[in-house]
Design a protein around this motif. Structure first.
Motif, mmCIF file in Angstrom:
data_model
loop_
_atom_site.group_PDB
_atom_site.id
_atom_site.type_symbol
_atom_site.label_atom_id
_atom_site.label_comp_id
_atom_site.label_asym_id
_atom_site.label_seq_id
_atom_site.Cartn_x
_atom_site.Cartn_y
_atom_site.Cartn_z
ATOM 1 N N ARG A 149 0.840 -1.206 0.000
ATOM 2 C CA ARG A 149 0.000 0.000 0.000
ATOM 3 C C ARG A 149 0.877 1.259 0.000
ATOM 4 N NH1 ARG A 149 -4.459 -0.528 3.982
ATOM 5 N NH2 ARG A 149 -2.816 -0.489 5.526
ATOM 6 N N MET A 150 1.942 1.196 0.784
ATOM 7 C CA MET A 150 2.875 2.322 0.847
ATOM 8 C C MET A 150 3.500 2.572 -0.528
ATOM 9 S SD MET A 150 6.424 2.462 3.022
ATOM 10 C CE MET A 150 7.374 1.350 1.988
ATOM 11 N N ALA A 151 3.935 1.496 -1.153
ATOM 12 C CA ALA A 151 4.627 1.646 -2.440
ATOM 13 C C ALA A 151 3.681 2.163 -3.521
ATOM 14 C CB ALA A 151 5.235 0.316 -2.861
ATOM 15 N N VAL A 152 2.426 1.683 -3.480
ATOM 16 C CA VAL A 152 1.461 2.156 -4.472
ATOM 17 C C VAL A 152 1.214 3.648 -4.277
ATOM 18 C CG1 VAL A 152 -0.944 1.998 -5.246
ATOM 19 C CG2 VAL A 152 0.381 -0.099 -4.825
ATOM 20 N N ALA A 153 1.090 4.055 -3.002
ATOM 21 C CA ALA A 153 0.866 5.471 -2.712
ATOM 22 C C ALA A 153 2.020 6.311 -3.245
ATOM 23 C CB ALA A 153 0.714 5.671 -1.199
ATOM 24 N N LYS A 154 3.233 5.786 -3.101
ATOM 25 C CA LYS A 154 4.387 6.534 -3.607
ATOM 26 C C LYS A 154 4.413 6.510 -5.134
ATOM 27 C CE LYS A 154 9.319 7.193 -3.302
ATOM 28 N NZ LYS A 154 10.624 6.544 -3.274
ATOM 29 N N ALA A 155 4.145 5.328 -5.700
ATOM 30 C CA ALA A 155 4.221 5.177 -7.157
ATOM 31 C C ALA A 155 3.258 6.121 -7.865
ATOM 32 C CB ALA A 155 3.928 3.727 -7.550
ATOM 33 N N LEU A 156 2.088 6.322 -7.265
ATOM 34 C CA LEU A 156 1.101 7.216 -7.873
ATOM 35 C C LEU A 156 1.669 8.620 -8.043
ATOM 36 C CD1 LEU A 156 -2.134 6.113 -5.999
ATOM 37 C CD2 LEU A 156 -1.722 5.969 -8.457
ATOM 38 N N ARG A 157 2.670 8.934 -7.234
ATOM 39 C CA ARG A 157 3.271 10.273 -7.288
ATOM 40 C C ARG A 157 4.631 10.273 -7.990
ATOM 41 N NH1 ARG A 157 -0.043 9.315 -3.336
ATOM 42 N NH2 ARG A 157 -1.403 10.969 -2.555
ATOM 43 N N ASN A 158 4.972 9.149 -8.578
ATOM 44 C CA ASN A 158 6.228 9.106 -9.347
ATOM 45 C C ASN A 158 6.094 9.933 -10.609
ATOM 46 O OD1 ASN A 158 7.894 7.607 -7.744
ATOM 47 N ND2 ASN A 158 7.525 5.667 -8.786
ATOM 48 N N LYS A 159 7.169 10.601 -10.938
ATOM 49 C CA LYS A 159 7.179 11.370 -12.184
ATOM 50 C C LYS A 159 8.311 10.845 -13.050
ATOM 51 C CE LYS A 159 5.088 15.657 -10.650
ATOM 52 N NZ LYS A 159 5.120 15.576 -9.179
ATOM 53 N N PRO A 160 8.133 10.895 -14.350
ATOM 54 C CA PRO A 160 9.240 10.445 -15.206
ATOM 55 C C PRO A 160 10.476 11.311 -14.970
ATOM 56 C CG PRO A 160 7.433 11.369 -16.506
ATOM 57 C CD PRO A 160 6.961 11.331 -15.103
ATOM 58 N N LEU A 161 11.601 10.669 -14.833
ATOM 59 C CA LEU A 161 12.840 11.415 -14.618
ATOM 60 C C LEU A 161 13.777 11.160 -15.787
ATOM 61 C CD1 LEU A 161 13.467 10.627 -10.834
ATOM 62 C CD2 LEU A 161 12.316 12.610 -11.821
ATOM 63 N N GLN A 162 14.503 12.182 -16.129
ATOM 64 C CA GLN A 162 15.419 12.055 -17.265
ATOM 65 C C GLN A 162 16.857 12.021 -16.780
ATOM 66 O OE1 GLN A 162 14.083 11.257 -19.990
ATOM 67 N NE2 GLN A 162 12.003 11.828 -19.379
#
Lengths: 463, 72, 194
Positions: free
Chosen positions: C121-134
């Motif tokens: 659940r923690m990881a999903v919450a974080k993943a939802l806020r992941n942004k593509p990084l270059q």
């Protein structure tokens, strides 16, 4: 050694020290201080006339641990590379009192420079290999039972090497430092400073078991009717052909005694070693003419400060910390900085050579690229929020943040104007995020570990 | 206020903020050695303990966490 | 947040599955906001495992990936590559550690499973806020510095030089060679040190 000096791709900067390291992987800026040698090595041919004529001849030679003597203008040792002399300013009478100057008069190429000063050079390099080596543990200040160094015939293993060496103060003949007599009974004590939490270091110095076996073997084969006693805790011979070598020492007649020597004291011109033979469970006394201590390896003087300057960590004993003990044994936590040899921890020559080649491969891998990808999880600044207070600047351990002029377009009756905002050098930023808590306006964020993300993680775990 | 640690069914909620380079690696090492500890511990990986904003700790307590371990 | 998250729960043979009910964890993941797909598999890091991630990204049009497996210190790079193979920005992959920090340190299966769910659940919450990084690039100065001219320094310098690059050895003493030059013969071959 000569191969390194002659290789067209290798430049030697001897008698020099690194005084500053800036930059990052692929782009380091290193300042090197070249200490004054008082000899112009461009002109010097290494003929040696100056050393012959130097009147200050009785300086204890550090290379031989004071067992030999040298002149004020000298080579570190006769086969030094480069084979050119330098003046030891502390002992040269010209430099200390203004008198003498004989070397200047006799030099056929006029290369003596009494007015030499330190020169600072800036180097640009892409990778750094740390190979600062080790020093011997200062047993004299720690081991009272071995005489705190007051018995001249209690010496360290490295001193014994000088007595064995054909180029040493005795021409390779084993002689006692006290009276120059050849010893008959030589006692060796292993783990002096190693594996000793109370007086020394907790670690094993790894090379001593083997070099002591070598020393014992050399005593038995070089000196007729000699005895070599080795006091040991364990015999560790983990290495290719090592156990066989140890057996060779035993077969040559070296006597191994399992026990710690508790006291050394003189009797006549001999030294008495009191110990226990733990395999027999009884006290033992051995009479020796010479005692050789296998003193521990410790990090080279100044190594910890150097690590700090370059920007990576050391372990509890001051050895350079590798990034991972098994998977990244030659990398440091500073990208582009690699470790070779005993600066990383005690090791013997085969391991040192192997690790050095490993470090070289890492460097070659790095230098074979034309460009370097950088980790994108770094800090970023929202210039619309940044107040330019600069609190984050001194916090950054990598000096990645600076204040820069930012041009606002203006509006609402204002013309364009400039103000200060923080700017992150993404090549320097290591993504630690230490700047974030310092930011009062939440203008800073760390990509991949944003405030938003960590808050969401906390919230999710609290459900 | 008393904490009844012996009350049946009570499980503390503990959040650990662990630095990726040391404590998080240490927790991995604990795993590698199968060193058992309470299952109520939840580890959040941080890039460095320097990253820790006090607000995150307060936020955790605010949402009912019983303990926070900040390690790095 | 209408992002499409896929959750991949690794069994790591029995390393995870013996203590964590991975089926239950994968089922639980489906109930989390944003999650449109979840599954478990024996070895997620293996070729078929990575392929499974790649295919799911393509077929389910996933925008975020969560891999519940070993420590990110172990396989983060592997799964970032798998995400990239599926056409995602590699930094849209979030890993959650249910091996080193769960299955290996607890033995009660219920507790370990509960913990795994909570971590997912923690990881999903974080993943939802992941942004593509270059990833950006910097040029490299093709020159190396070796600090110390003893055995290690000389060997490293020679190898780098042989590889065709310039090396500078900085040595504190007036001669290179280090401690080696003070040694007589060396074990186990008894050849000379210098």
């Amino acid at each position: 050694m000569v191969a390194a000096a002659q290789h067209p791709n290798i430049e030697l900067m001897t008698y020099s020290e690194v005084t500053d390291v800036k930059g990052f992987i692929g782009n380091f800026k290193v300042t090197v201080k070249q200490k004054p040698k008082y000899v112009d090595w461009e002109l010097c041919t290494g003929c040696g006339t100056c050393m012959e004529k130097c009147p200050t001849k009785k300086i204890p030679d550090e290379f031989d641990f004071g067992m030999g003597q040298r002149t004020a203008i000298h080579l570190v040792y006769p086969q030094a590379v480069p084979g050119k002399p330098y003046i030891d300013a502390a002992h040269c009478t010209k430099l200390t009192s203004g008198k003498c100057g004989i070397c200047e008069k006799v030099c056929p190429t006029d290369s003596i420079r009494f007015n030499d000063i330190p020169v600072f050079k800036e180097l640009e390099v892409g990778a750094i290999v740390m190979a600062t080596g080790y020093d011997q543990f200062d047993w004299k200040s720690a081991y009272g039972e071995y005489g705190y160094g007051k018995y001249p015939d209690v010496i360290s293993g490295l001193e014994f090497e000088r007595l064995l060496s054909a180029g040493g103060p005795t021409g390779g003949q084993i002689k006692r430092p006290s009276d120059g007599r050849e010893p008959k009974n030589v006692a060796f004590i292993k783990c002096v400073g190693s594996r000793d939490d109370t007086k020394g270091k907790s670690y094993c110095s790894r090379a001593c078991c083997m070099y002591t076996a070598k020393h014992a073997y050399q005593v038995k084969t070089k000196i007729e009717d000699s005895e070599a006693y080795v006091f040991y805790m364990d015999v560790r011979t983990a290495g290719k052909s090592y156990e066989e070598f140890y057996q060779r020492a035993l077969n040559a007649g070296a006597k191994y005694i399992r026990g710690r020597v508790s006291k050394i004291y003189p009797r006549g011109d001999k030294l008495i070693l009191k110990s226990e033979e733990t395999l027999l469970g009884m006290p033992i006394e051995v009479e020796a003419d010479l005692v050789v201590l296998a003193s521990a390896m410790v990090p080279a003087a100044g190594a910890v400060e150097l690590a700090k300057m370059v920007g990576f960590s050391v372990d509890k004993d001051g050895w350079f910390q590798e990034a991972h003990p098994k998977l990244q044994p030659v990398e440091t936590f500073a990208a582009g900085v690699y470790l070779a040899g005993t600066c990383q921890g005690p090791k013997d020559i085969p391991d040192t050579v192997a690790q050095a080649s490993g470090a070289a491969v890492k460097v070659l891998g790095l230098l074979s690229k034309t460009e370097l990808a950088t980790e994108p999880m770094v800090s970023e600044v929202d210039v619309t929020k940044c107040s330019g207070c600069g609190l984050c600047v001194p916090i950054c351990p990598y000096s990645a943040i600076s204040l820069q002029e930012y041009r606002e377009r203006g509006g609402h009756g204002h013309g364009p104007f400039t103000r200060q905002v923080a700017e992150i050098n993404s090549s320097l930023c290591q993504g630690c995020g230490a700047c974030l808590p310092a930011c009062r306006t939440l203008a800073l964020n760390l990509k991949g570990f944003t405030n938003d993300q960590l808050a969401a993680e906390v919230d999710a775990l609290c459900l | 206020m008393s904490i009844e640690t012996n009350a049946a069914g009570w499980e503390p909620k503990i959040i650990v903020f662990a630095c990726n380079w040391c404590s998080y690696a240490a927790a991995d090492l604990a795993g590698l050695n199968h060193l058992e500890y309470g299952a109520d511990v939840r580890i959040i990986r941080t890039p460095c303990s320097g990253r820790m904003d006090p607000m995150l700790i307060l936020r955790a307590f605010n949402r009912g966490v019983d303990g926070v371990l900040l390690s790095g | 947040m209408k992002k499409r998250v896929g959750v991949f729960v690794c069994e790591c043979g029995t390393n995870i599955a013996a203590t964590v009910d991975t089926v239950q964890v994968a089922e639980f993941a489906k109930t989390l906001p944003g999650v449109v797909y979840s599954t478990n598999y024996k070895y997620m890091c293996s070729d078929p495992g990575q392929d499974l991630i790649r295919k799911a990204i393509e077929e389910q049009k996933l925008e975020q990936v969560v891999v519940a497996s070993c420590s990110p210190r172990m396989h983060e790079h592997t799964f970032r590559k798998a995400a990239a193979a599926g056409g995602l920005n590699p930094y849209m992959m979030e890993m959650v550690n249910i091996r080193e920090q769960d299955s290996w340190v607890h033995h009660d299966k219920d507790q370990a499973t509960t913990k795994a769910k909570s971590l997912v659940r923690m990881a999903v919450a974080k993943a939802l806020r992941n942004k593509p990084l270059q990833v950006s690039t910097v040029p490299i100065t093709k020159k190396a510095l070796v600090i110390g001219g003893g055995i290690a320094g000389m060997q490293a310098a020679l190898d780098i030089a042989e590889g065709g690059h310039q090396v500078i050895i900085v040595e504190r003493e007036a001669s290179i060679g280090g401690k080696m030059t003070q040694l007589d013969k060396t074990f186990p071959t008894m050849d000379c040190a210098a």
